[in-house]
Design an enzyme around this catalytic site. Structure first.
Site, PDB file in Angstrom:
ATOM      1  N   ALA A  98      -3.313 -11.017  -1.403  1.00  0.00           N
ATOM      2  CA  ALA A  98      -1.966 -11.553  -1.606  1.00  0.00           C
ATOM      3  C   ALA A  98      -2.078 -12.959  -2.177  1.00  0.00           C
ATOM      4  O   ALA A  98      -2.633 -13.855  -1.533  1.00  0.00           O
ATOM      5  CB  ALA A  98      -1.201 -11.572  -0.290  1.00  0.00           C
ATOM      6  N   ARG A 108       4.380  -1.141   4.303  1.00  0.00           N
ATOM      7  CA  ARG A 108       4.029  -0.010   3.431  1.00  0.00           C
ATOM      8  C   ARG A 108       2.546   0.297   3.448  1.00  0.00           C
ATOM      9  O   ARG A 108       2.133   1.415   3.186  1.00  0.00           O
ATOM     10  CB  ARG A 108       4.434  -0.312   1.977  1.00  0.00           C
ATOM     11  CG  ARG A 108       5.862  -0.077   1.627  1.00  0.00           C
ATOM     12  CD  ARG A 108       6.008   0.124   0.135  1.00  0.00           C
ATOM     13  NE  ARG A 108       5.319  -0.860  -0.663  1.00  0.00           N
ATOM     14  CZ  ARG A 108       5.902  -1.901  -1.264  1.00  0.00           C
ATOM     15  NH1 ARG A 108       7.186  -2.087  -1.131  1.00  0.00           N
ATOM     16  NH2 ARG A 108       5.199  -2.727  -2.001  1.00  0.00           N
ATOM     17  N   ARG A 109       1.727  -0.702   3.735  1.00  0.00           N
ATOM     18  CA  ARG A 109       0.279  -0.528   3.600  1.00  0.00           C
ATOM     19  C   ARG A 109      -0.301   0.268   4.759  1.00  0.00           C
ATOM     20  O   ARG A 109       0.156   0.148   5.895  1.00  0.00           O
ATOM     21  CB  ARG A 109      -0.419  -1.895   3.566  1.00  0.00           C
ATOM     22  CG  ARG A 109      -0.062  -2.758   2.398  1.00  0.00           C
ATOM     23  CD  ARG A 109      -0.703  -4.135   2.562  1.00  0.00           C
ATOM     24  NE  ARG A 109       0.159  -5.176   2.033  1.00  0.00           N
ATOM     25  CZ  ARG A 109       0.133  -6.442   2.430  1.00  0.00           C
ATOM     26  NH1 ARG A 109      -0.716  -6.818   3.359  1.00  0.00           N
ATOM     27  NH2 ARG A 109       0.959  -7.321   1.905  1.00  0.00           N
ATOM     28  N   ASP A 145      -2.174  -8.498  -5.706  1.00  0.00           N
ATOM     29  CA  ASP A 145      -0.728  -8.529  -5.925  1.00  0.00           C
ATOM     30  C   ASP A 145      -0.232  -9.955  -5.649  1.00  0.00           C
ATOM     31  O   ASP A 145      -0.072 -10.347  -4.495  1.00  0.00           O
ATOM     32  CB  ASP A 145      -0.046  -7.531  -4.990  1.00  0.00           C
ATOM     33  CG  ASP A 145       1.387  -7.211  -5.387  1.00  0.00           C
ATOM     34  OD1 ASP A 145       1.898  -7.867  -6.314  1.00  0.00           O
ATOM     35  OD2 ASP A 145       1.975  -6.327  -4.753  1.00  0.00           O
ATOM     36  N   GLY A 149       5.018  -4.387 -14.761  1.00  0.00           N
ATOM     37  CA  GLY A 149       6.396  -3.948 -14.578  1.00  0.00           C
ATOM     38  C   GLY A 149       7.314  -5.124 -14.350  1.00  0.00           C
ATOM     39  O   GLY A 149       6.866  -6.237 -14.049  1.00  0.00           O
ATOM     40  N   HIS A 151       6.117  -5.380   2.276  1.00  0.00           N
ATOM     41  CA  HIS A 151       4.841  -4.978   1.686  1.00  0.00           C
ATOM     42  C   HIS A 151       3.851  -4.579   2.784  1.00  0.00           C
ATOM     43  O   HIS A 151       3.144  -3.578   2.665  1.00  0.00           O
ATOM     44  CB  HIS A 151       4.266  -6.116   0.847  1.00  0.00           C
ATOM     45  CG  HIS A 151       4.831  -6.194  -0.534  1.00  0.00           C
ATOM     46  ND1 HIS A 151       4.063  -6.017  -1.655  1.00  0.00           N
ATOM     47  CD2 HIS A 151       6.089  -6.407  -0.972  1.00  0.00           C
ATOM     48  CE1 HIS A 151       4.822  -6.132  -2.739  1.00  0.00           C
ATOM     49  NE2 HIS A 151       6.055  -6.375  -2.344  1.00  0.00           N
ATOM     50  N   ARG A 152       3.808  -5.380   3.865  1.00  0.00           N
ATOM     51  CA  ARG A 152       2.858  -5.086   4.942  1.00  0.00           C
ATOM     52  C   ARG A 152       3.174  -3.754   5.622  1.00  0.00           C
ATOM     53  O   ARG A 152       2.278  -3.004   5.996  1.00  0.00           O
ATOM     54  CB  ARG A 152       2.880  -6.220   5.963  1.00  0.00           C
ATOM     55  CG  ARG A 152       2.144  -7.472   5.476  1.00  0.00           C
ATOM     56  CD  ARG A 152       2.249  -8.596   6.470  1.00  0.00           C
ATOM     57  NE  ARG A 152       1.466  -9.755   6.041  1.00  0.00           N
ATOM     58  CZ  ARG A 152       1.594 -10.973   6.555  1.00  0.00           C
ATOM     59  NH1 ARG A 152       2.495 -11.189   7.512  1.00  0.00           N
ATOM     60  NH2 ARG A 152       0.844 -11.964   6.127  1.00  0.00           N
TER      61      ARG A 152
END
Length: 399
Positions: free
Chosen positions: A252, A273-274, A300, A228, A270-271
């Protein structure tokens, strides 16, 4: 043990009354769902919902033989009048077991949210687990082995499946059926795609299932590449594909970049969300991870892995590139794709799609664009599933 799903929707149903959202507007025909209620062997009703008697009739069933009605939602009584002939609804206290004259045993499962979950064992030993919306089991063990069927809020609480898998309460032959379906996921193909990634499925209201009969649910792809553009939603899509599985290792490849506040904000987002059970490893040394046995990997992203690899071989300098840098980079990417081919781990990798934009103004920029395109193509060739995310919508390139 037979299970008839009188409804499979959220408490307000789907579409929600007077809701103008796109998901509700398209929730028509078999995608329209009444509030979730389960009829077990015609004798046990889990949750009493509006129109339950009519729903049973449409499914070719009757509530006339129901001897026990149990509630799972947090409220103390049904929001509807109890139809004539049905016993008054009740609730089994957490950790207690109710034995029915029909030979069914119903144990209340403690949850991490208000409400009651029910583990139902049929007369012949088949095991069903039913969880209310927005809830996951708390303190669960799998002394009885995997459940034959689980009916749960898969889209709203995918971590519930992760917990069940972690203790062996959901295994490869467990039939996971999504219930309490709401308008947070578009109905139809998108819902089926997301559930398949979690090893689950949805069925229309009125469906009768036989608990313990193995259903051929599509296998969860072992290797997936998610492509994407910037801010397309590719990382969210990749994370979503593994949130129903325990002990994920988040790899990461970007490092910490000390002093870069904007980068630190990205990493923090990001952290946050996990799931808390995931473990983070910051490295670009992917081959050893792919060669090890272990829980699923989420990488990622490949774009930053390539940046590190090009740094290591001096790819930004024309002379070094021509003098061996290109050959060294080909070797590194070949080692990576070979490791993807032979890995036995579940892998979801993220990468940028940069080949459709403006041609970079510098030779090094064009070199990076070209090499990332080659890497993406080589990596995709080793994956069972490839997705392109555009404006938050995941388009399967290889199902």
């Amino acid at each position: 043990m037979e299970l008839t799903l009188l409804g499979t929707g959220a408490p307000a149903g789907l579409p929600r009354p007077n809701c103008p959202c796109a998901a509700c507007a398209t929730a028509l025909g078999p995608d329209a769902r009444a509030a979730t209620a389960l009829l077990v062997d015609g004798t046990l009703l889990l949750d009493l919902t509006p129109g339950a008697a009519f729903a049973a009739a449409r499914a070719g069933r009757s509530l006339g033989g129901v001897r026990q009605v149990l509630l799972s939602h947090p409220h103390n009584g049904p929001a509807v009048e109890v139809p004539a002939g049905l016993p008054q609804p009740g609730r089994v206290p957490d950790g207690r077991e109710l034995a029915l004259l029909t030979g069914h045993r119903v144990r209340a499962v403690p949850l991490d949210a208000p409400g009651t979950g029910y583990a139902v064992t049929g007369p012949d030993g088949q095991r069903l687990l039913y969880l209310p919306p927005g809830a996951a089991p708390a303190g669960l063990d799998a002394n009885g082995g995997p459940y034959d069927m689980v009916v749960a809020d898969v889209t709203g609480r995918p971590d519930a499946l992760a917990r069940l898998r972690a203790v062996g309460a959901v295994g490869p032959t467990s039939d996971v059926v999504a219930a309490h379906l709401d308008h947070d996921v578009p109905p139809g193909a998108e819902l089926r795609r997301r559930l398949a990634a979690a090893g689950a499925r949805a069925v229309p209201d009125g469906t009768t299932l036989t608990v313990g009969v193995y259903e051929d649910v599509p296998d969860v792809p072992r290797r997936t590449l998610v492509l994407g553009g910037a801010r397309s939603g590719k990382s969210v899509e990749a994370e979503r594909r593994l949130e129903a599985f325990p002990d994920v290792v988040y790899v990461a490849t970007g490092g910490t970049r000390a002093g870069d506040g904007e980068w630190a904000s990205r990493v923090h987002a990001h952290r946050e969300r996990r799931p808390g059970s995931w473990r983070t490893v910051e490295t670009c040394d992917l081959v050893p991870l792919l060669d090890q046995d272990g829980p699923p990997l989420l990488v990622d992203c490949l774009s930053l892995w390539l940046t590190d690899a090009m740094d290591a071989v001096g790819a930004w300098d024309d002379a070094e590139w021509a003098g061996g840098g290109e050959r060294a980079l080909r070797q590194r990417t070949g080692e990576l794709t070979d490791a993807v081919r032979r890995t036995r781990r579940t892998v979801v990798a993220v990468s940028n799609e940069v080949g459709s934009g403006i041609v970079p103004a510098t030779a090094s920029g064009r070199r990076y664009r070209d090499e990332l395109g080659r890497l993406n193509a080589a990596f995709a060739a080793e994956c069972e599933h490839v997705l392109l995310v555009v404006a938050g919508q995941a388009l399967p390139l290889r199902p």
